[in-house]
Design a protein around this motif. Structure first.
Motif, PDB file in Angstrom:
ATOM      1  N   GLN A   1       4.820 -10.064   8.428  1.00 36.89           N
ATOM      2  CA  GLN A   1       4.736 -10.429   7.014  1.00 36.89           C
ATOM      3  C   GLN A   1       3.559 -11.373   6.728  1.00 36.89           C
ATOM      4  OE1 GLN A   1       9.227 -11.266   6.774  1.00 36.89           O
ATOM      5  NE2 GLN A   1       8.745 -10.558   4.703  1.00 36.89           N
TER       6      GLN A   1
ATOM      7  N   ASP B   1       6.804  -9.345  -0.249  1.00 38.15           N
ATOM      8  CA  ASP B   1       6.901  -9.288   1.212  1.00 38.15           C
ATOM      9  C   ASP B   1       6.092 -10.351   1.953  1.00 38.15           C
ATOM     10  OD1 ASP B   1       8.088  -7.810   3.478  1.00 38.15           O
ATOM     11  OD2 ASP B   1       5.990  -7.429   3.986  1.00 38.15           O
ATOM     12  N   PRO B   2       4.855 -10.660   1.570  1.00 38.49           N
ATOM     13  CA  PRO B   2       4.057 -11.587   2.386  1.00 38.49           C
ATOM     14  C   PRO B   2       4.639 -13.002   2.417  1.00 38.49           C
ATOM     15  CG  PRO B   2       2.666 -10.341   0.878  1.00 38.49           C
ATOM     16  CD  PRO B   2       4.070 -10.103   0.454  1.00 38.49           C
TER      17      PRO B   2
ATOM     18  N   ARG C   1       3.562  -2.117   7.275  1.00 40.84           N
ATOM     19  CA  ARG C   1       2.854  -3.333   7.679  1.00 40.84           C
ATOM     20  C   ARG C   1       2.144  -3.141   9.014  1.00 40.84           C
ATOM     21  NH1 ARG C   1       8.666  -5.971   7.803  1.00 40.84           N
ATOM     22  NH2 ARG C   1       9.002  -6.664   5.653  1.00 40.84           N
TER      23      ARG C   1
ATOM     24  N   TYR D   1      -0.263 -11.222   6.191  1.00 39.24           N
ATOM     25  CA  TYR D   1      -1.184 -10.149   5.826  1.00 39.24           C
ATOM     26  C   TYR D   1      -2.635 -10.608   5.876  1.00 39.24           C
ATOM     27  CZ  TYR D   1       2.584  -7.124   4.104  1.00 39.24           C
ATOM     28  OH  TYR D   1       3.697  -6.312   4.005  1.00 39.24           O
TER      29      TYR D   1
ATOM     30  N   HIS E   1      -4.116  -7.020   0.130  1.00 38.69           N
ATOM     31  CA  HIS E   1      -3.319  -6.891   1.353  1.00 38.69           C
ATOM     32  C   HIS E   1      -3.812  -5.673   2.125  1.00 38.69           C
ATOM     33  CE1 HIS E   1      -0.936  -8.425  -2.029  1.00 38.69           C
ATOM     34  NE2 HIS E   1      -0.295  -9.182  -1.167  1.00 38.69           N
TER      35      HIS E   1
ATOM     36  N   VAL F   1      -3.006  -2.905   4.664  1.00 40.95           N
ATOM     37  CA  VAL F   1      -1.791  -2.263   5.188  1.00 40.95           C
ATOM     38  C   VAL F   1      -2.165  -0.940   5.845  1.00 40.95           C
ATOM     39  CG1 VAL F   1      -0.359  -3.314   3.402  1.00 40.95           C
ATOM     40  CG2 VAL F   1      -1.307  -1.034   3.028  1.00 40.95           C
TER      41      VAL F   1
END
Length: 433
Positions: free
Chosen positions: A316, A387-388, A305, A318, A164, A166
């Motif tokens: 959300q 989260d994703p 994010r 990614y 991910h 970020v």
């Protein structure tokens, strides 16, 4: 007694003596087989599996080396011979190996057009039957993770991590200026300008490696147009002149003209770019969570994010996903290579990686021991695994190698040109064909 009878007695006596001598000789002699002596037994040499990986020079590489060492100590019939290469060197070496037909037994891959080419060229071993023979092992993977290495309903690789991209940020700097993690692009730009006004470069980035700059262009274009324009670009049913790419390029150019990146960013490599954030010499860093352990070893570092852009996009969604793993070459000793692969991706080995690094595994239902983890790493893992809602893959890996290089060069051009008009941006993106 006649002569004939005497002769018979003499012959009988000779035979008796001979018989007795033979009996006593055999009784005292060792028991030797009449068959030819057997050749001395020689233990067969172990099968050596060459294992190519990308050089990271961080905890990921150290953990993999530990796993390899443990395997070699407990498996005498199969031994791993590891090799690590810098990313661009690795790509070039793998390409030459594909051309020569001298592939490593087991190797690191990125999903995308290059991997599909290897599948179509029958360079990679089909793992479908191997996995079906190990149903418990197969069930430990997220099904969607396996889909990233599935072509024509056959499985050709096993993804090892979920990544991910970020924002990492310096919490001390944010607190000093009363800044909260931004949730929109406008808030991000306002934050960046406030920091710049106070003499703090908003962003650090490794321009020397090119692809970290692509992180920005990919996120911006995806937020503006979603994943559909890029899917059309992959299939060549569209190109990089789609409005989403043009708008993303313009926003990226805005960062350059406003001098939002640290001075000299085009010459920075990854470790230097990261150290700038850790030392508080810049406030934010857009990078994958493979740096999570390094970032979160510093209590001043937090994460957020990539935001929405002008009301578009889902924060959300990614950049990343199940984009890398290990595959077996078609000309290898497949049984031995699969033994290595299944060991490296076993639940216990991957658990060690997650607990130490914060980089998520592709194995589901993994029990983590919170007590042995850095609390900040544990909190990040807990957040990022839930989260994703979706991913989109790395632009430079999803398209073919030729266009990948053109895209990376285009992003560097956009990052380095003193001035660039709308027409010049469009002309540049048109060349990615």
């Amino acid at each position: 007694m006649n002569r004939t009878h005497k002769l018979n007695l003499l012959i009988a006596a000779v035979l008796l003596v001979t018989l007795l001598f033979t009996i006593y000789s055999r009784r005292d002699a060792p028991n030797v087989s009449q068959s030819p002596p057997a050749a001395p037994s020689v233990s067969s040499a172990p099968v050596k599996i060459t294992f190519w990986n990308v050089e990271t020079n961080d905890l990921r590489q150290a953990l993999l080396n530990q796993s390899i060492q443990a395997f070699n100590q407990t498996h005498k019939a199969v031994q791993i011979v590891p090799y690590f290469y810098e990313v661009e060197t690795y790509k070039a070496k793998l390409k030459l190996s594909m051309i020569s037909g001298k592939m490593p037994d087991l190797f690191y891959y990125w999903t995308g057009e290059s991997f599909k080419y290897m599948v179509d060229s029958q360079i990679i071993a089909d793992l479908t039957e191997k996995m079906q023979e190990r149903p418990a092992f197969m069930k430990q993977f997220y099904p969607e993770a396996l889909q990233y290495a599935t072509y024509y309903d056959r499985l050709y690789g096993l993804p090892h991590t979920t990544s991910h991209v970020v924002f990492w940020y310096n919490k001390r700097i944010f607190a000093q200026y009363g800044i909260m993690p931004p949730q929109t692009w406008d808030e991000l730009m306002s934050t960046a300008q406030q920091l710049l006004n106070n003499g703090i470069p908003p962003f650090t980035v490794s321009g020397k490696e090119r692809w970290p700059l692509l992180n920005w262009f990919a996120y911006l274009s995806n937020r503006m147009g979603g994943s559909t324009p890029f899917q059309h670009a992959i299939k060549k049913t569209g190109d990089f002149t789609d409005p989403a790419f043009l708008e993303g390029a313009q926003l990226f150019r805005g960062l350059i003209t406003a001098k939002m990146f640290v001075p000299g960013f085009l010459g920075l490599d990854g470790p230097k770019a990261e150290d700038i954030l850790l030392k508080g010499e810049a406030a934010m860093y857009l990078q994958g969570d493979w740096v999570a352990e390094k970032m979160l070893s510093n209590p001043d570092i937090g994460y957020f994010r990539f935001p929405t852009v002008h009301g578009k996009g889902d924060p959300q969604v990614y950049y990343g996903g199940y984009s890398s793993g290990w595959a077996i070459s078609a000309n290898s000793n497949r049984d031995a290579a699969f033994e290595v692969l299944s060991s490296m991706l076993g639940m216990e080995e991957r658990k060690k990686v997650v607990e130490a690094s914060g980089l998520l595994s592709t194995a589901k239902d993994m029990p983590l021991d919170r007590n042995i983890m850095n609390p900040l790493v544990y909190d990040f893992v807990t957040f990022i695994e839930k989260d994703p809602v979706d991913f989109f893959g790395y632009y430079d890996q999803e398209i073919d190698p030729h266009r990948s290089q053109l895209l990376l060069n285009a992003v560097v051009t956009m990052a380095s040109a003193p001035t660039m008009s709308q027409e010049e941006i469009e002309d540049l993106l048109k060349q990615i064909r």
